[in-house]
Design a protein around this motif. Structure first.
Motif, PDB file in Angstrom:
ATOM      1  N   SER A  18     -36.499 -70.165  56.325  1.00 22.11           N
ATOM      2  CA  SER A  18     -35.358 -69.383  55.863  1.00 22.11           C
ATOM      3  C   SER A  18     -35.796 -67.936  55.652  1.00 22.11           C
ATOM      4  CB  SER A  18     -34.793 -69.977  54.567  1.00 22.11           C
ATOM      5  OG  SER A  18     -35.771 -69.948  53.560  1.00 22.11           O
ATOM      6  N   GLY A  19     -34.828 -67.081  55.415  1.00 22.56           N
ATOM      7  CA  GLY A  19     -35.135 -65.687  55.127  1.00 22.56           C
ATOM      8  C   GLY A  19     -35.371 -64.833  56.358  1.00 22.56           C
ATOM      9  N   VAL A  20     -34.953 -65.305  57.521  1.00 25.45           N
ATOM     10  CA  VAL A  20     -35.112 -64.544  58.755  1.00 25.45           C
ATOM     11  C   VAL A  20     -33.958 -63.546  58.846  1.00 25.45           C
ATOM     12  CG1 VAL A  20     -35.081 -64.706  61.286  1.00 25.45           C
ATOM     13  CG2 VAL A  20     -36.289 -66.426  59.923  1.00 25.45           C
ATOM     14  N   VAL A  21     -34.271 -62.297  59.132  1.00 28.06           N
ATOM     15  CA  VAL A  21     -33.252 -61.291  59.373  1.00 28.06           C
ATOM     16  C   VAL A  21     -33.271 -60.985  60.863  1.00 28.06           C
ATOM     17  CG1 VAL A  21     -32.471 -58.937  58.891  1.00 28.06           C
ATOM     18  CG2 VAL A  21     -33.502 -60.321  57.064  1.00 28.06           C
ATOM     19  N   SER A  22     -32.121 -61.146  61.508  1.00 23.99           N
ATOM     20  CA  SER A  22     -32.020 -60.904  62.953  1.00 23.99           C
ATOM     21  C   SER A  22     -31.141 -59.681  63.202  1.00 23.99           C
ATOM     22  CB  SER A  22     -31.412 -62.118  63.658  1.00 23.99           C
ATOM     23  OG  SER A  22     -32.255 -63.247  63.505  1.00 23.99           O
ATOM     24  N   ILE A  23     -31.639 -58.796  64.021  1.00 24.73           N
ATOM     25  CA  ILE A  23     -30.888 -57.616  64.455  1.00 24.73           C
ATOM     26  C   ILE A  23     -30.731 -57.755  65.954  1.00 24.73           C
ATOM     27  CG2 ILE A  23     -30.879 -55.095  64.623  1.00 24.73           C
ATOM     28  CD1 ILE A  23     -32.703 -55.142  62.089  1.00 24.73           C
ATOM     29  N   TYR A  24     -29.516 -57.755  66.427  1.00 24.04           N
ATOM     30  CA  TYR A  24     -29.259 -58.034  67.835  1.00 24.04           C
ATOM     31  C   TYR A  24     -27.968 -57.366  68.288  1.00 24.04           C
ATOM     32  CZ  TYR A  24     -26.097 -61.437  65.727  1.00 24.04           C
ATOM     33  OH  TYR A  24     -25.107 -62.023  64.983  1.00 24.04           O
ATOM     34  N   ARG A  25     -27.811 -57.258  69.601  1.00 24.67           N
ATOM     35  CA  ARG A  25     -26.583 -56.729  70.174  1.00 24.67           C
ATOM     36  C   ARG A  25     -25.683 -57.902  70.540  1.00 24.67           C
ATOM     37  NH1 ARG A  25     -25.293 -51.944  72.117  1.00 24.67           N
ATOM     38  NH2 ARG A  25     -27.457 -51.270  72.195  1.00 24.67           N
ATOM     39  N   TRP A  26     -24.457 -57.875  70.070  1.00 25.06           N
ATOM     40  CA  TRP A  26     -23.460 -58.865  70.467  1.00 25.06           C
ATOM     41  C   TRP A  26     -22.257 -58.095  70.972  1.00 25.06           C
ATOM     42  CZ3 TRP A  26     -23.148 -63.384  72.285  1.00 25.06           C
ATOM     43  CH2 TRP A  26     -21.930 -64.062  72.341  1.00 25.06           C
ATOM     44  N   GLN A  27     -21.977 -58.289  72.265  1.00 23.18           N
ATOM     45  CA  GLN A  27     -20.938 -57.543  72.964  1.00 23.18           C
ATOM     46  C   GLN A  27     -21.281 -56.056  72.858  1.00 23.18           C
ATOM     47  OE1 GLN A  27     -17.437 -59.310  71.194  1.00 23.18           O
ATOM     48  NE2 GLN A  27     -17.626 -61.124  72.477  1.00 23.18           N
ATOM     49  N   THR A  28     -20.517 -55.237  72.181  1.00 25.57           N
ATOM     50  CA  THR A  28     -20.822 -53.800  72.141  1.00 25.57           C
ATOM     51  C   THR A  28     -21.406 -53.350  70.804  1.00 25.57           C
ATOM     52  OG1 THR A  28     -18.581 -53.282  71.401  1.00 25.57           O
ATOM     53  CG2 THR A  28     -18.980 -53.293  73.789  1.00 25.57           C
ATOM     54  N   GLU A  29     -21.587 -54.270  69.869  1.00 24.45           N
ATOM     55  CA  GLU A  29     -22.018 -53.913  68.521  1.00 24.45           C
ATOM     56  C   GLU A  29     -23.449 -54.354  68.229  1.00 24.45           C
ATOM     57  OE1 GLU A  29     -19.995 -52.175  66.403  1.00 24.45           O
ATOM     58  OE2 GLU A  29     -18.573 -52.108  68.083  1.00 24.45           O
ATOM     59  N   ILE A  30     -24.118 -53.602  67.371  1.00 24.94           N
ATOM     60  CA  ILE A  30     -25.414 -54.008  66.833  1.00 24.94           C
ATOM     61  C   ILE A  30     -25.129 -54.780  65.544  1.00 24.94           C
ATOM     62  CG2 ILE A  30     -27.642 -53.249  65.910  1.00 24.94           C
ATOM     63  CD1 ILE A  30     -27.285 -52.668  68.894  1.00 24.94           C
ATOM     64  N   GLU A  31     -25.602 -56.010  65.478  1.00 27.13           N
ATOM     65  CA  GLU A  31     -25.349 -56.894  64.337  1.00 27.13           C
ATOM     66  C   GLU A  31     -26.643 -57.117  63.556  1.00 27.13           C
ATOM     67  OE1 GLU A  31     -22.347 -58.126  63.671  1.00 27.13           O
ATOM     68  OE2 GLU A  31     -21.320 -57.610  65.538  1.00 27.13           O
ATOM     69  N   THR A  32     -26.510 -57.360  62.273  1.00 28.22           N
ATOM     70  CA  THR A  32     -27.621 -57.765  61.411  1.00 28.22           C
ATOM     71  C   THR A  32     -27.160 -58.983  60.631  1.00 28.22           C
ATOM     72  OG1 THR A  32     -28.369 -55.481  61.188  1.00 28.22           O
ATOM     73  CG2 THR A  32     -29.191 -57.064  59.568  1.00 28.22           C
ATOM     74  N   ASP A  33     -27.902 -60.079  60.763  1.00 28.19           N
ATOM     75  CA  ASP A  33     -27.533 -61.326  60.087  1.00 28.19           C
ATOM     76  C   ASP A  33     -28.748 -61.975  59.440  1.00 28.19           C
ATOM     77  OD1 ASP A  33     -24.735 -61.653  60.512  1.00 28.19           O
ATOM     78  OD2 ASP A  33     -25.111 -62.221  62.591  1.00 28.19           O
ATOM     79  N   ASN A  34     -28.501 -62.657  58.333  1.00 29.89           N
ATOM     80  CA  ASN A  34     -29.510 -63.542  57.757  1.00 29.89           C
ATOM     81  C   ASN A  34     -29.405 -64.871  58.492  1.00 29.89           C
ATOM     82  OD1 ASN A  34     -30.448 -61.763  55.708  1.00 29.89           O
ATOM     83  ND2 ASN A  34     -28.566 -62.156  54.593  1.00 29.89           N
ATOM     84  N   GLU A  35     -30.530 -65.376  58.971  1.00 29.29           N
ATOM     85  CA  GLU A  35     -30.538 -66.614  59.730  1.00 29.29           C
ATOM     86  C   GLU A  35     -31.674 -67.514  59.258  1.00 29.29           C
ATOM     87  OE1 GLU A  35     -28.674 -66.077  63.998  1.00 29.29           O
ATOM     88  OE2 GLU A  35     -30.477 -64.826  63.814  1.00 29.29           O
ATOM     89  N   PRO A  95     -23.240 -74.191  66.265  1.00 26.32           N
ATOM     90  CA  PRO A  95     -21.962 -73.485  66.090  1.00 26.32           C
ATOM     91  C   PRO A  95     -21.867 -72.151  66.844  1.00 26.32           C
ATOM     92  CG  PRO A  95     -23.309 -73.238  64.121  1.00 26.32           C
ATOM     93  CD  PRO A  95     -24.026 -74.206  65.029  1.00 26.32           C
ATOM     94  N   TYR A  96     -22.996 -71.563  67.244  1.00 26.24           N
ATOM     95  CA  TYR A  96     -22.942 -70.293  67.973  1.00 26.24           C
ATOM     96  C   TYR A  96     -22.429 -70.507  69.389  1.00 26.24           C
ATOM     97  CZ  TYR A  96     -26.010 -68.020  64.467  1.00 26.24           C
ATOM     98  OH  TYR A  96     -26.560 -67.502  63.333  1.00 26.24           O
ATOM     99  N   LYS A  97     -21.718 -69.527  69.901  1.00 31.43           N
ATOM    100  CA  LYS A  97     -21.250 -69.575  71.286  1.00 31.43           C
ATOM    101  C   LYS A  97     -22.438 -69.534  72.250  1.00 31.43           C
ATOM    102  CE  LYS A  97     -17.934 -67.456  74.410  1.00 31.43           C
ATOM    103  NZ  LYS A  97     -16.862 -66.450  74.537  1.00 31.43           N
ATOM    104  N   VAL A  98     -23.448 -68.741  71.915  1.00 31.35           N
ATOM    105  CA  VAL A  98     -24.658 -68.620  72.741  1.00 31.35           C
ATOM    106  C   VAL A  98     -25.877 -68.777  71.826  1.00 31.35           C
ATOM    107  CG1 VAL A  98     -25.954 -67.176  74.373  1.00 31.35           C
ATOM    108  CG2 VAL A  98     -23.449 -67.020  74.297  1.00 31.35           C
ATOM    109  N   PRO A  99     -26.268 -70.018  71.529  1.00 31.22           N
ATOM    110  CA  PRO A  99     -27.422 -70.204  70.646  1.00 31.22           C
ATOM    111  C   PRO A  99     -28.735 -69.810  71.326  1.00 31.22           C
ATOM    112  CG  PRO A  99     -26.650 -72.327  71.451  1.00 31.22           C
ATOM    113  CD  PRO A  99     -25.673 -71.291  71.938  1.00 31.22           C
ATOM    114  N   GLU A 100     -29.625 -69.251  70.532  1.00 28.90           N
ATOM    115  CA  GLU A 100     -30.962 -68.930  71.023  1.00 28.90           C
ATOM    116  C   GLU A 100     -31.778 -70.213  71.134  1.00 28.90           C
ATOM    117  OE1 GLU A 100     -34.983 -66.512  69.683  1.00 28.90           O
ATOM    118  OE2 GLU A 100     -33.423 -66.899  68.208  1.00 28.90           O
ATOM    119  N   VAL A 101     -32.291 -70.474  72.309  1.00 26.76           N
ATOM    120  CA  VAL A 101     -33.280 -71.533  72.507  1.00 26.76           C
ATOM    121  C   VAL A 101     -34.281 -70.974  73.508  1.00 26.76           C
ATOM    122  CG1 VAL A 101     -33.756 -73.912  73.170  1.00 26.76           C
ATOM    123  CG2 VAL A 101     -31.525 -73.325  72.189  1.00 26.76           C
TER     124      VAL A 101
END
Length: 114
Positions: free
Chosen positions: A43-60, A84-90
């Motif tokens: 736990s406690g992972v912070v992810s910064i990523y681009r989704w569509q046209t926006e830069i997102e920051t989420d706790n994951e 639950p994600y449309k495009v899960p990271e694997v």
């Protein structure tokens, strides 16, 4: 397996989840279905990523999954079906060195899914 046969490669796969409940449900499904020998949940992972046209920051929550090379595709498909994600990271990487007894244990635990 003969004495000169190379054992099947063991892989580590990574998957991010939106919360601990999702992470635990996925981990339990993967282990119970013999797609993974072990899943660590961080736990406690912070992810910064681009989704569509926006830069997102989420706790994951990050799953660290130990499996065999022959299970990687089935593991990714199962995560895709349950996540639950449309495009899960694997993403999966071969383990090139490690404790032989541990790697044999991973092979033994995931052998039943074939």
């Amino acid at each position: 397996m003969g004495t000169h046969d190379t054992p099947e490669p063991v892989y580590v796969s990574l998957c991010t989840c939106p919360n601990m409940q999702t992470a635990q449900e996925l981990a339990e499904a993967l282990v119970s279905e013999h797609l993974a020998a072990c899943v660590n949940i961080l736990s406690g992972v912070v992810s910064i990523y681009r989704w569509q046209t926006e830069i997102e920051t989420d706790n994951e929550v990050l799953l660290i999954i130990k499996t065999m090379e022959s299970s990687v595709d089935a593991l990714a498909a199962r995560i895709d079906a349950l996540h639950p994600y449309k495009v899960p990271e694997v993403i999966s990487h071969p383990i090139t060195a490690g404790n032989k007894n541990y790697l044999d244990w991973v092979r033994q635990c995931t052998a039943n899914n074939h």
